[in-house]
Design an enzyme around this catalytic site. Sequence first.
Site, PDB file in Angstrom:
ATOM      1  N   THR A  48      -9.935   0.936  -2.515  1.00 60.79           N
ATOM      2  CA  THR A  48      -9.448   1.387  -1.205  1.00 60.79           C
ATOM      3  C   THR A  48     -10.516   2.119  -0.394  1.00 60.79           C
ATOM      4  OG1 THR A  48      -8.660   3.504  -2.105  1.00 60.79           O
ATOM      5  CG2 THR A  48      -7.115   1.636  -2.140  1.00 60.79           C
ATOM      6  N   CYS A  52      -9.493  11.449  -3.041  1.00 54.78           N
ATOM      7  CA  CYS A  52      -8.264  12.252  -3.085  1.00 54.78           C
ATOM      8  C   CYS A  52      -8.441  13.513  -3.910  1.00 54.78           C
ATOM      9  CB  CYS A  52      -7.115  11.444  -3.708  1.00 54.78           C
ATOM     10  SG  CYS A  52      -6.783   9.859  -2.929  1.00 54.78           S
ATOM     11  N   CYS A  56      -3.004  14.384  -5.853  1.00 56.39           N
ATOM     12  CA  CYS A  56      -2.507  13.439  -4.851  1.00 56.39           C
ATOM     13  C   CYS A  56      -1.345  12.620  -5.409  1.00 56.39           C
ATOM     14  CB  CYS A  56      -3.624  12.506  -4.402  1.00 56.39           C
ATOM     15  SG  CYS A  56      -3.104  11.359  -3.093  1.00 56.39           S
ATOM     16  N   ARG A  59      -0.130   6.293  -5.437  1.00 52.88           N
ATOM     17  CA  ARG A  59      -0.019   5.431  -6.611  1.00 52.88           C
ATOM     18  C   ARG A  59      -1.274   5.551  -7.480  1.00 52.88           C
ATOM     19  NH1 ARG A  59       0.910  -1.163  -6.440  1.00 52.88           N
ATOM     20  NH2 ARG A  59       0.872  -1.495  -8.709  1.00 52.88           N
ATOM     21  N   ARG A  81     -13.878   7.699   2.265  1.00 54.13           N
ATOM     22  CA  ARG A  81     -13.233   8.453   3.342  1.00 54.13           C
ATOM     23  C   ARG A  81     -12.041   9.233   2.771  1.00 54.13           C
ATOM     24  NH1 ARG A  81     -11.560   3.218   3.617  1.00 54.13           N
ATOM     25  NH2 ARG A  81      -9.289   2.862   3.790  1.00 54.13           N
ATOM     26  N   CYS A  83      -8.387  10.772   1.968  1.00 52.33           N
ATOM     27  CA  CYS A  83      -7.014  10.281   1.904  1.00 52.33           C
ATOM     28  C   CYS A  83      -6.178  10.959   2.998  1.00 52.33           C
ATOM     29  CB  CYS A  83      -6.430  10.587   0.523  1.00 52.33           C
ATOM     30  SG  CYS A  83      -4.662  10.258   0.355  1.00 52.33           S
ATOM     31  N   CYS A  86      -3.024  13.242   0.947  1.00 52.76           N
ATOM     32  CA  CYS A  86      -3.246  14.563   0.343  1.00 52.76           C
ATOM     33  C   CYS A  86      -4.233  15.414   1.134  1.00 52.76           C
ATOM     34  CB  CYS A  86      -3.719  14.415  -1.107  1.00 52.76           C
ATOM     35  SG  CYS A  86      -5.369  13.686  -1.298  1.00 52.76           S
TER      36      CYS A  86
END
Length: 368
Positions: A48, A52, A56, A59, A81, A83, A86
Amino acid sequence: MKAASNSGATSPVVSDHAAADPDELRWQAVIARSAAADGEFIYAVLSTGVYCRPSCPSRQARRDNMRFFDNTAAAEQAGFRPCKRCRPTGASPQEHQQQRIAELCQWIQRTEHLPNLQQLAEHAQLSPHYLHRLFKQTLGITPKAYTSALRQQRLQAGLSQAVSVTEAAYAAGFDSSSTLYNQAALGMAPASYRDGGRAQQITYAIAPCPLGQVLVAMSSKGICAVLLGDDPQQLAADLHQRFPAAARLQQDAAVHDSLSAVIQLIEQPHAGIKLPLDIRGTAFQQRVWQALQRIPPGETRSYREVAISLNAPNAVRAVAGACAANPLALLIPCHRVIRSDGALSGYRWGLERKQQLLTREARESADA
């Protein structure tokens, strides 16, 4: 090696902590969505491109699809980058919680008359039940215990300024003399504390030991100090600072028995001794010291593990402060508390002594 769980897993020797894979420890924290680990590291998901907090709620990613970083800057430098769920670049919920309780504590300290739970809840605009839970979760003690400790500090400050016991009691928030004598934890009568412990008798003895020199001091209630050092005169001076006006008698027969038992504990840490203790500290310090006494010889805990065992995972610094304030070396084994990465960190009687104690205990555990 698997990471220690939040239940206070043991560490037989210091090197085991140091040898633990830090990424494996971080993975375990992510699996547990540990809020206590927020701020210690960041994890990123390759598929992705997002990084995080450990807590967090997104999933769970696969372990092989995850990378760990010390901070957000390192994660962004690697091309990830933040999240949006969170929000790792902002203050964590735990940090907001700590700030809220910190501001409440500052307000309590400014008040002339210490508030009860209902008054605290009204000031914080929270329900009494939720405030009680939030306060204890953050500091490890209840609002009542905190205000009691603050009242105790005010009493000690008032008595040290040589005002009358009655004036100091009412200024500190005690509503009657009977409440003062029932609840004040001074280790002596308030009038004696006001006079620097003048009416109290402290007996002590100093002797060589495998760690240099050891001083053991006793009050009428039990052992009130176990101090380590290299210079007997400095140890006696330290005792004087703790009990500036008490009658201090050296070479008392009763304290010599306790001194011998303490030296035996250094030489045979697994033998264990049961001696009466005169433990003086705040409510939270005493909780920490009780937790330290439950750590078996040959095992260690991190400051965070001790905090978690007290149901106060955010009170790591307070735990470290309580360890530093421990006046009973060996009997309250603060040397068995180390950093999460296995480093020894501070010890008021010297890191070399701390390492010697841990090495002795680990060796005896291995031989058992």
